[in-house]
Design a protein around this motif. Structure first.
Motif, PDB file in Angstrom:
ATOM      1  N   GLU A 246      32.650  22.913  98.850  1.00 24.06           N
ATOM      2  CA  GLU A 246      32.632  21.847  99.571  1.00 24.06           C
ATOM      3  C   GLU A 246      31.956  20.472  98.857  1.00 24.06           C
ATOM      4  OE1 GLU A 246      35.104  21.531 101.335  1.00 24.06           O
ATOM      5  OE2 GLU A 246      35.321  23.459 102.636  1.00 24.06           O
ATOM      6  N   ILE A 247      32.015  20.474  97.485  1.00 26.96           N
ATOM      7  CA  ILE A 247      31.238  19.691  96.746  1.00 26.96           C
ATOM      8  C   ILE A 247      31.799  18.189  97.122  1.00 26.96           C
ATOM      9  CG2 ILE A 247      32.810  19.531  94.764  1.00 26.96           C
ATOM     10  CD1 ILE A 247      30.107  19.630  93.188  1.00 26.96           C
ATOM     11  N   GLY A 248      33.113  17.818  97.527  1.00 27.42           N
ATOM     12  CA  GLY A 248      33.355  16.722  97.919  1.00 27.42           C
ATOM     13  C   GLY A 248      32.795  15.951  99.335  1.00 27.42           C
ATOM     14  N   GLU A 249      32.090  16.735  99.820  1.00 27.40           N
ATOM     15  CA  GLU A 249      31.056  16.084 100.743  1.00 27.40           C
ATOM     16  C   GLU A 249      29.801  15.634 100.603  1.00 27.40           C
ATOM     17  OE1 GLU A 249      31.801  16.308 103.999  1.00 27.40           O
ATOM     18  OE2 GLU A 249      33.663  17.281 104.102  1.00 27.40           O
ATOM     19  N   LEU A 250      29.376  15.847  99.026  1.00 25.23           N
ATOM     20  CA  LEU A 250      28.297  15.030  98.720  1.00 25.23           C
ATOM     21  C   LEU A 250      28.332  13.560  98.791  1.00 25.23           C
ATOM     22  CD1 LEU A 250      27.096  17.237  95.524  1.00 25.23           C
ATOM     23  CD2 LEU A 250      26.056  17.033  97.713  1.00 25.23           C
ATOM     24  N   ASP A 251      27.170  12.895  99.207  1.00 22.20           N
ATOM     25  CA  ASP A 251      27.183  11.362  98.785  1.00 22.20           C
ATOM     26  C   ASP A 251      26.869  10.925  97.508  1.00 22.20           C
ATOM     27  OD1 ASP A 251      24.379  11.311  98.533  1.00 22.20           O
ATOM     28  OD2 ASP A 251      24.015  11.072 100.596  1.00 22.20           O
ATOM     29  N   LEU A 252      27.237   9.740  97.302  1.00 24.41           N
ATOM     30  CA  LEU A 252      27.286   9.063  96.017  1.00 24.41           C
ATOM     31  C   LEU A 252      25.758   9.348  95.209  1.00 24.41           C
ATOM     32  CD1 LEU A 252      29.733   6.046  96.602  1.00 24.41           C
ATOM     33  CD2 LEU A 252      30.200   8.037  94.969  1.00 24.41           C
ATOM     34  N   ALA A 253      24.918   9.002  96.011  1.00 25.80           N
ATOM     35  CA  ALA A 253      23.570   9.084  95.651  1.00 25.80           C
ATOM     36  C   ALA A 253      23.324  10.561  94.910  1.00 25.80           C
ATOM     37  CB  ALA A 253      22.713   8.658  96.493  1.00 25.80           C
ATOM     38  N   LEU A 254      23.753  11.670  95.635  1.00 23.87           N
ATOM     39  CA  LEU A 254      23.257  13.057  95.376  1.00 23.87           C
ATOM     40  C   LEU A 254      24.230  13.162  94.441  1.00 23.87           C
ATOM     41  CD1 LEU A 254      22.737  14.941  98.522  1.00 23.87           C
ATOM     42  CD2 LEU A 254      21.383  14.479  96.719  1.00 23.87           C
ATOM     43  N   GLN A 255      25.479  12.606  94.130  1.00 26.17           N
ATOM     44  CA  GLN A 255      26.518  13.063  92.974  1.00 26.17           C
ATOM     45  C   GLN A 255      25.795  12.409  91.675  1.00 26.17           C
ATOM     46  OE1 GLN A 255      30.529  11.471  93.935  1.00 26.17           O
ATOM     47  NE2 GLN A 255      30.220  11.795  95.974  1.00 26.17           N
ATOM     48  N   ALA A 256      25.020  11.293  91.909  1.00 25.97           N
ATOM     49  CA  ALA A 256      24.415  11.022  90.435  1.00 25.97           C
ATOM     50  C   ALA A 256      23.556  11.711  90.056  1.00 25.97           C
ATOM     51  CB  ALA A 256      23.780   9.515  90.859  1.00 25.97           C
ATOM     52  N   LYS A 257      22.568  12.292  91.171  1.00 22.07           N
ATOM     53  CA  LYS A 257      21.624  13.338  90.815  1.00 22.07           C
ATOM     54  C   LYS A 257      22.047  14.580  90.343  1.00 22.07           C
ATOM     55  CE  LYS A 257      17.008  14.574  92.466  1.00 22.07           C
ATOM     56  NZ  LYS A 257      15.907  14.297  93.558  1.00 22.07           N
ATOM     57  N   LEU A 258      23.165  15.134  90.741  1.00 15.38           N
ATOM     58  CA  LEU A 258      23.738  16.322  90.475  1.00 15.38           C
ATOM     59  C   LEU A 258      24.373  16.117  88.971  1.00 15.38           C
ATOM     60  CD1 LEU A 258      24.869  19.264  90.737  1.00 15.38           C
ATOM     61  CD2 LEU A 258      26.581  18.221  91.720  1.00 15.38           C
ATOM     62  N   LEU A 259      24.875  14.954  88.682  1.00 19.44           N
ATOM     63  CA  LEU A 259      25.507  14.756  87.436  1.00 19.44           C
ATOM     64  C   LEU A 259      24.244  14.881  86.258  1.00 19.44           C
ATOM     65  CD1 LEU A 259      27.643  13.917  85.374  1.00 19.44           C
ATOM     66  CD2 LEU A 259      27.235  11.533  85.756  1.00 19.44           C
ATOM     67  N   ARG A 260      23.225  14.098  86.478  1.00 21.36           N
ATOM     68  CA  ARG A 260      22.012  14.248  85.790  1.00 21.36           C
ATOM     69  C   ARG A 260      21.343  15.647  85.562  1.00 21.36           C
ATOM     70  NH1 ARG A 260      18.119  10.853  83.552  1.00 21.36           N
ATOM     71  NH2 ARG A 260      16.002  11.824  83.306  1.00 21.36           N
ATOM     72  N   ALA A 261      21.365  16.480  86.558  1.00 17.75           N
ATOM     73  CA  ALA A 261      21.074  18.041  86.341  1.00 17.75           C
ATOM     74  C   ALA A 261      21.906  18.494  85.461  1.00 17.75           C
ATOM     75  CB  ALA A 261      20.971  18.582  87.807  1.00 17.75           C
ATOM     76  N   LEU A 262      23.064  18.477  85.761  1.00 23.80           N
ATOM     77  CA  LEU A 262      24.132  19.136  84.686  1.00 23.80           C
ATOM     78  C   LEU A 262      24.095  18.520  83.209  1.00 23.80           C
ATOM     79  CD1 LEU A 262      27.464  18.987  87.154  1.00 23.80           C
ATOM     80  CD2 LEU A 262      25.895  21.146  86.538  1.00 23.80           C
ATOM     81  N   GLU A 263      23.752  17.422  83.046  1.00 21.35           N
ATOM     82  CA  GLU A 263      24.046  16.856  81.784  1.00 21.35           C
ATOM     83  C   GLU A 263      22.517  17.236  81.064  1.00 21.35           C
ATOM     84  OE1 GLU A 263      26.368  15.505  80.338  1.00 21.35           O
ATOM     85  OE2 GLU A 263      27.580  14.672  81.415  1.00 21.35           O
ATOM     86  N   ASN A 264      21.465  17.090  81.655  1.00 20.20           N
ATOM     87  CA  ASN A 264      20.116  17.153  81.129  1.00 20.20           C
ATOM     88  C   ASN A 264      19.535  18.803  81.210  1.00 20.20           C
ATOM     89  OD1 ASN A 264      20.361  14.598  80.531  1.00 20.20           O
ATOM     90  ND2 ASN A 264      18.787  13.998  82.095  1.00 20.20           N
ATOM     91  N   ARG A 265      20.041  19.403  82.158  1.00 15.34           N
ATOM     92  CA  ARG A 265      19.856  20.785  82.633  1.00 15.34           C
ATOM     93  C   ARG A 265      18.479  20.713  82.944  1.00 15.34           C
ATOM     94  NH1 ARG A 265      23.230  24.885  81.190  1.00 15.34           N
ATOM     95  NH2 ARG A 265      24.677  24.120  79.865  1.00 15.34           N
ATOM     96  N   THR A 266      18.197  19.819  83.872  1.00 15.89           N
ATOM     97  CA  THR A 266      16.499  19.658  84.463  1.00 15.89           C
ATOM     98  C   THR A 266      16.998  19.081  85.823  1.00 15.89           C
ATOM     99  OG1 THR A 266      16.573  17.412  83.741  1.00 15.89           O
ATOM    100  CG2 THR A 266      15.603  19.083  82.387  1.00 15.89           C
ATOM    101  N   VAL A 267      15.736  19.474  86.732  1.00 13.47           N
ATOM    102  CA  VAL A 267      16.112  18.719  87.847  1.00 13.47           C
ATOM    103  C   VAL A 267      14.642  18.426  88.334  1.00 13.47           C
ATOM    104  CG1 VAL A 267      17.761  20.507  88.972  1.00 13.47           C
ATOM    105  CG2 VAL A 267      15.344  20.886  89.089  1.00 13.47           C
ATOM    106  N   MET A 268      14.740  17.211  89.350  1.00 14.97           N
ATOM    107  CA  MET A 268      13.608  16.562  89.918  1.00 14.97           C
ATOM    108  C   MET A 268      13.337  16.903  91.349  1.00 14.97           C
ATOM    109  SD  MET A 268      10.797  14.365  89.201  1.00 14.97           S
ATOM    110  CE  MET A 268      11.127  13.291  87.814  1.00 14.97           C
ATOM    111  N   PRO A 269      12.312  17.650  91.771  1.00 16.19           N
ATOM    112  CA  PRO A 269      12.214  17.701  93.198  1.00 16.19           C
ATOM    113  C   PRO A 269      11.845  16.467  93.777  1.00 16.19           C
ATOM    114  CG  PRO A 269      10.811  19.531  91.736  1.00 16.19           C
ATOM    115  CD  PRO A 269      11.448  18.266  91.014  1.00 16.19           C
TER     116      PRO A 269
END
Length: 451
Positions: A246-269
């Motif tokens: 149900e990834i369509g339920e993510l709000d836009l702010a989290l979508q941006a953070k998810l995209l960054r995680a996918l592109e950079n292969r890093t996450v920021m807690p």
């Protein structure tokens, strides 16, 4: 009637009247009956293309139990139906325990005999089809929990096999209940990451305030209640696969953070100051039309195209009706064993009714429906009388939709009737309607149906 009319049926009975009447009856119905007066004569014929053995229990020479033992050794795939007088019920029960497929008391009702033969042959053919399918899928590794032989499902299996051992992000689309998580699990099991964790998360099942912490983790003190550091699911799935449903339920702010995680292969807690490297393969799923959400500015276009490197679309059950009998056979075997119930087959009329039904909740609804039927019956055969009214006598769409109704009125009525059908169960209602629980809750408030 089943497809083949040329099956050889061996009839074993020392009563010539009973033996001849069964042979003549079955011969007129296109079968190939071979009638013999005793077990010794029958034993010589077993294995010569015999599909069904109908045997009396009480015979002067080799009796029915001895013949059953011989049949299990020489022709293990032959169906054995025992016939016996009422005084031999105990022996008939012993025969069933010894491996007989069915029991019919004497005097034999010939119509019932035909139905039992048809049912046994259909059940055996279905079981063999399932066994062959599962054997084939097991060889491909990882697909043994997915059932189907339709062209669309075979094509899906092939795509899963091709994409599984790559690093590509996969987007799984399809209506609720079609089996998107099964596809994700199959992709993981077929991949080089199979010995690492597969971590699933359903965005619709989490409060919006917790989704970010769940995915990316948080540091102690980052927010009220954060009493210690916590790893997010990206870190937990390190080396393996993260399945975001149900990834369509993510709000836009989290979508941006998810995209960054996918592109950079890093996450920021949350509350962190240093990015953490993560090696995770992402598989996402949705029952929404993400492209429509993109056009409505509800979903980021860049994330959408990043997710759908490979898109796998699951067909709804109404478009793969040839798979319904196979799925029903699989679920009957599974659910009867799990719930210790005697159900072993479904009548032709009930099967046709279930094939005709649209199954808005797809395979999940089919399984849940069968489980409800199986739990509530002590009969061996599922018939039309066991089916829910909405399957055998559901109102047509024309009866629900009246001229002049607005789209909002139609939607409100559909939601109201679905809630009535599920007894107010919101999760099940959302699945049947093909929307998320969160969307259903919003609609209930909008249409004043919360009560």
């Amino acid at each position: 009637m089943t497809e083949s009319r040329a099956w050889k049926i061996l009839i074993v009975d020392d009563d010539p009247g009973s033996r001849d009447s069964m042979a003549q009856w079955l011969g007129r119905r296109g079968y190939n009956p071979v009638a013999v007066p005793d077990g010794e004569s029958a034993a010589e014929l077993i294995g010569e293309g015999v599909a069904v053995i109908i045997t009396d229990l009480r015979m002067s020479k080799t009796d029915g139990l001895e013949l059953l033992e011989i049949a299990k050794k020489r022709a293990p795939h032959a169906i054995v139906i025992v016939v016996s007088g009422v005084e031999s019920v105990d022996a008939a029960v012993a025969a069933l325990k010894a491996g007989a497929d069915d029991f019919i008391p004497k005097p034999v009702n010939l119509n019932e005999l035909t139905e039992r033969i048809e049912s046994s042959l259909r059940r055996r053919a279905m079981a063999e089809q399932i066994a062959a399918l599962q054997s084939q899928l097991t060889k491909q590794r990882g697909l043994d929990n997915m059932i189907g032989t339709s062209a669309s499902i075979r094509a899906l299996f092939e795509k899963i096999r091709l994409v599984a051992d790559t690093r590509s992000t996969v987007l799984i689309t399809g209506e609720s209940g079609t089996g998107k998580e099964l596809v994700a699990r199959s992709i993981h099991r077929l991949s080089r990451r199979a010995d690492k964790p597969l971590i699933p998360v359903n965005c619709a099942a989490l409060p919006e305030s917790l989704v970010e912490s769940e995915l990316f983790g948080h540091k102690k003190g980052a927010f009220t209640g954060a009493t210690s550091d916590r790893k997010g699911l990206f870190e937990t799935a390190a080396g393996g696969t993260l399945f975001i449903d149900e990834i369509g339920e993510l709000d836009l702010a989290l979508q941006a953070k998810l995209l960054r995680a996918l592109e950079n292969r890093t996450v920021m807690p949350i509350g962190g100051s240093k990015e953490i490297d993560v090696d995770v393969r992402l598989v996402a799923a949705t029952n929404r039309e993400l492209l429509q959400q993109v056009q409505a500015k509800e979903f980021r276009e860049d994330l959408y195209f990043r997710l759908k490197v490979v898109e796998l679309t699951l067909p709804p059950l109404r478009e793969r009706k040839d798979d319904i009998p196979l799925l029903i056979r699989h679920f009957i075997d599974q659910l009867s064993a799990e719930n210790e119930r005697p159900v072993r087959d479904i009548s032709a009329a009930a099967l046709e009714a279930m094939k005709a039904y649209k199954w808005p909740g797809n395979v999940r609804e089919l399984r849940n429906t069968l489980e409800g039927i199986i739990v509530l019956t002590l009969d061996e055969i599922i018939d039309e009388k066991h089916l829910p009214p909405h399957i055998v006598g559901a109102e047509s769409a024309q009866a629900i939709i009246q001229p002049g109704m607005t789209l909002a009125e139609i939607e409100r009525e559909a939601i109201r009737r679905t809630l009535e059908h599920t007894g107010g169960h919101r999760t099940q209602s959302a699945e049947l309607l093909g929307i998320s629980v969160r969307t259903l809750q919003r609609k209930l408030k909008e249409y004043e149906l919360e009560a």
